[in-house]
Scaffold this active site. Structure first.
Site, PDB file in Angstrom:
ATOM      1  N   PHE A 104       0.821  -1.202   0.000  1.00  0.00           N
ATOM      2  CA  PHE A 104       0.000   0.000   0.000  1.00  0.00           C
ATOM      3  C   PHE A 104       0.858   1.255   0.000  1.00  0.00           C
ATOM      4  O   PHE A 104       1.889   1.319   0.679  1.00  0.00           O
ATOM      5  CB  PHE A 104      -0.899   0.052   1.250  1.00  0.00           C
ATOM      6  CG  PHE A 104      -1.807  -1.119   1.413  1.00  0.00           C
ATOM      7  CD1 PHE A 104      -3.059  -1.137   0.818  1.00  0.00           C
ATOM      8  CD2 PHE A 104      -1.424  -2.219   2.162  1.00  0.00           C
ATOM      9  CE1 PHE A 104      -3.907  -2.224   0.960  1.00  0.00           C
ATOM     10  CE2 PHE A 104      -2.263  -3.310   2.323  1.00  0.00           C
ATOM     11  CZ  PHE A 104      -3.509  -3.306   1.718  1.00  0.00           C
ATOM     12  N   ASP A 105       0.430   2.251  -0.762  1.00  0.00           N
ATOM     13  CA  ASP A 105       0.892   3.611  -0.518  1.00  0.00           C
ATOM     14  C   ASP A 105       0.127   4.092   0.713  1.00  0.00           C
ATOM     15  O   ASP A 105      -0.956   3.583   1.011  1.00  0.00           O
ATOM     16  CB  ASP A 105       0.563   4.483  -1.737  1.00  0.00           C
ATOM     17  CG  ASP A 105       0.862   5.941  -1.488  1.00  0.00           C
ATOM     18  OD1 ASP A 105       1.986   6.240  -1.071  1.00  0.00           O
ATOM     19  OD2 ASP A 105      -0.038   6.777  -1.703  1.00  0.00           O
ATOM     20  N   LYS A 106       0.675   5.054   1.433  1.00  0.00           N
ATOM     21  CA  LYS A 106      -0.001   5.487   2.668  1.00  0.00           C
ATOM     22  C   LYS A 106      -1.031   6.582   2.408  1.00  0.00           C
ATOM     23  O   LYS A 106      -2.227   6.396   2.616  1.00  0.00           O
ATOM     24  CB  LYS A 106       1.029   5.975   3.699  1.00  0.00           C
ATOM     25  CG  LYS A 106       0.391   6.433   5.014  1.00  0.00           C
ATOM     26  CD  LYS A 106       1.432   6.888   6.003  1.00  0.00           C
ATOM     27  CE  LYS A 106       2.010   8.242   5.648  1.00  0.00           C
ATOM     28  NZ  LYS A 106       1.032   9.350   5.753  1.00  0.00           N
ATOM     29  N   THR A 107      -0.543   7.732   1.931  1.00  0.00           N
ATOM     30  CA  THR A 107      -1.422   8.900   1.824  1.00  0.00           C
ATOM     31  C   THR A 107      -2.437   8.734   0.705  1.00  0.00           C
ATOM     32  O   THR A 107      -2.084   8.448  -0.437  1.00  0.00           O
ATOM     33  CB  THR A 107      -0.583  10.167   1.572  1.00  0.00           C
ATOM     34  OG1 THR A 107       0.367  10.299   2.613  1.00  0.00           O
ATOM     35  CG2 THR A 107      -1.471  11.400   1.526  1.00  0.00           C
TER      36      THR A 107
ATOM     37  N   VAL B 247      -1.416  -1.019  -4.134  1.00  0.00           N
ATOM     38  CA  VAL B 247      -2.560  -0.108  -4.048  1.00  0.00           C
ATOM     39  C   VAL B 247      -2.049   1.311  -3.870  1.00  0.00           C
ATOM     40  O   VAL B 247      -1.328   1.595  -2.907  1.00  0.00           O
ATOM     41  CB  VAL B 247      -3.484  -0.474  -2.867  1.00  0.00           C
ATOM     42  CG1 VAL B 247      -4.745   0.383  -2.903  1.00  0.00           C
ATOM     43  CG2 VAL B 247      -3.841  -1.951  -2.894  1.00  0.00           C
TER      44      VAL B 247
END
Length: 633
Positions: free
Chosen positions: A310-313, A507
């Protein structure tokens, strides 16, 4: 002529379908046998044309594809004047190919979208000290460039003079603009939201971080060769086997009708439609639930994923910084908040909006003698009071004493990953705010659902600092957390996971995510993300609804299983028909055709079950589009 016919395959499929509908309507509703027969004859001729061309092209390269078998079967059906079967077989075959091919060109515009976002010009300092606008390709390393408010940074470089806030979302994906001062590093493609800076060009053209993003997307897309479909692999032995069997039967019996019957019965009508109908139902269910699945290969690959990165933001978090924690000290808190709002209204600091949103509507006072403290905050005169708004360093400079409670609050806020905004009035601390990007509601449960669906590793990669990323990972129970990640770092980590044998889904939602989206086995984009991310991805979660991710994974697993069931049904029926034809006396063309049609209906109804698929405990109402808690059934 061949290329022209193949280029019109979709139109031919549509015309064929219409003619078949006219034929059946004429036969059953109008009782017009002549019109019904000729509608099916024309539909067969139209439909077989592109299939026959593909069969011919396959034979030229010594490949006996399923197109060859379908072509021969249609010719055989024509010879025995079974126009209904020939028309239906060609239409189903063409329609199945249409469904699988319709999304193959979705990612072709991604590179163009990226290049369109790249800066085109730059202000370069000339020998006389003036700045001249030139094409970005004419910038050389070592040149001094000027970037004004609202302008794109044209190269990777180092700030020489000036100060400003730069939005680096296109590179790091982070929503909060970063303050850049002398000596700070800037990247091509980022936007200077406020201020004016002069930079030294360190990397230009394809060597910039933004240039590398484009290169990574190109390489990743090229490396993702189309997986050979199961049916094509199956046909390598199935098609020749049926052809040889028909020829042997003809050679032994000299019964051309029996040989043609073998070809017709051997034509896998249910096999042709079985996989597409599962795909259509799965994709249709996804569309109804806010999920865009780009084709059958995506379904097969996604169903096997064991690692999700996952990307965070904007993915695990909302993407808009908010005041997460707040402490107010002393009396007259309303007055202090009013002074704070008055100062922040005058500020261009990226956290000012979050502060004002938290305070809400209050009476403000004109601000006098505003002084921006470099790297600290703002000091201003408000209604005769000295108001300081900024970080801890500014409070120390203003000789604001923090009592023990305030010191503990500051430590706690920092430990929780907040950016701090302190407000002092006349040297006394009045307000402490902790601002951070909030975790999406319900994400923790969604991640648990992913684990229950068989995902072993949940990894977060972010351009944010490691401390903040660790906090998010701890809160959500992720397997790994990595901060300070540039686009090439994310891609390298995904490659590392793939080399370890993991099937990886990524994602994300930003331009910076597009290389990783393209490189991963499955790229999943949030629907509110950039067009590039959406085009590059294999799966899109429309409306950025993270709760759709577990549903998407469960749906693809069910769809992949459903496809296998349909294949087994189709192949099993064909084997039974051929065995009955050769080793029994009761099997004939009419019975065989009836069984064929029945098997087609069986795989269609089996596939349609996917339309009602819903993940256990799903918190999303399909009809209203509103999240809800549903008891698992």
């Amino acid at each position: 002529m061949q290329q022209y016919i193949l280029s019109k395959k979709n139109q031919i499929t549509l015309i064929s379908g219409i003619l078949i509908a006219v034929g059946f309507f004429s036969h059953f509703a109008l009782g017009n046998a002549f019109l019904a027969e000729w509608s099916l004859i024309i539909a067969s001729i139209f439909g077989v044309a592109p299939i026959a061309i593909q069969a011919y092209q396959a034979l030229k390269v010594k490949v006996v594809s399923i197109d060859v078998l379908v072509t021969i079967a249609v010719i055989g059906a024509f010879l025995i004047q079974n126009f209904e079967e020939s028309a239906v077989v060609t239409f189903l075959f063409l329609f199945g190919h249409y469904l699988e091919q319709r999304t193959l060109n979705q990612t072709r515009s991604a590179i163009k979208e990226l290049t369109d976002m790249a800066p085109e010009s730059a202000l370069v300092q000339t020998e006389d000290g003036e700045f001249e606008e030139v094409d970005v390709d004419d910038v050389d390393e070592g040149d001094v460039l000027l970037v004004k408010t609202g302008g794109k940074v044209p190269v990777d470089g180092t700030v020489l003079t000036g100060e400003g806030y730069i939005n680096e979302a296109s590179i790091t994906g982070e929503s909060v603009p970063v303050t850049k001062t002398e000596g700070g590093e800037v990247f091509a493609g980022t936007i200077l939201e406020n201020g004016t800076i002069q930079i030294r060009a360190d990397k230009v053209g394809e060597d910039t971080t933004f240039g590398k993003i484009i290169e990574l997307v190109e390489e990743a897309q090229d490396s993702k060769s189309e997986a050979e479909r199961f049916i094509d692999r199956f046909s390598k032995w199935y098609t020749p086997t049926v052809l040889v069997l028909a020829f042997i039967v003809w050679a032994i019996t000299q019964n051309i009708e029996l040989a043609i019957t073998i070809l017709v019965l051997g034509c896998p009508g249910a096999l042709v439609i079985g996989v597409p109908v599962s795909n259509v139902a799965g994709i249709g269910n996804g569309a109804r639930n806010g999920i865009l699945l780009k084709g059958s290969e995506v379904i097969n690959d996604f169903s096997s994923v064991d690692t999700i990165v996952f990307d965070k933001t904007g993915t695990l978090t909302v993407g808009n910084p908010e005041v997460a924690e707040k402490e107010v000290y002393g009396d007259n808190s309303e007055e202090a908040l009013s002074y704070l709002a008055s100062v922040e209204q005058e500020s261009d600091h990226p956290l000012a909006k979050a502060v004002l949103a938290n305070i809400g509507p209050v009476d403000t006072t004109p601000v006098d003698e505003t002084d921006v403290v470099k790297g600290g905050g703002i000091v201003a005169q408000v209604n005769g009071h000295r108001v300081a708004v900024g970080n801890v360093a500014l409070m120390e400079k203003e000789q604001v004493t923090l009592n023990k409670k305030a010191q503990k609050d500051v430590q706690r806020f920092e430990k929780n990953g907040n950016s701090l905004v302190l407000t002092a009035v006349d040297g006394e601390l009045k307000v402490l705010m902790g601002i951070r990007d909030q975790v999406r509601p319900g994400v923790k449960q969604d991640l648990q659902n992913l684990k229950e669906l068989g995902v072993k590793n949940l990894v977060v990669l972010s351009g944010d600092n490691q401390g903040t990323v660790d906090l998010v990972a701890k809160e959500l129970g992720l397997t790994e957390a990595h901060g300070h990640m540039l686009p090439e770092d994310k891609s390298a980590h995904i490659e590392k996971l793939q080399k370890e044998g993991q099937i990886v889904a990524f994602v994300g939602d930003g331009v910076n995510d597009s290389p990783s989206l393209a490189l991963a086995d499955i790229g999943i984009a949030m629907g509110s993300g950039t067009d590039v991310a959406i085009e590059t991805s294999d799966v899109v979660l429309m409306n950025s609804d993270f709760s759709r991710l577990p549903h998407a994974l469960g749906l693809t697993k069910s769809t992949a299983s459903n496809m296998k069931q349909n294949i087994l049904i189709a192949v099993g029926v064909v084997l039974v028909l051929l065995a009955s034809l050769l080793f029994s006396e009761w099997m004939n063309m009419s019975i065989g055709m009836l069984v064929h049609e029945a098997s087609i209906l069986v795989v269609i109804f089996n596939g349609m079950r996917l339309l009602k698929y819903r993940l256990r405990g799903d918190r999303y109402n399909v009809k209203t589009g509103v999240e809800e808690i549903e008891t698992a059934k």
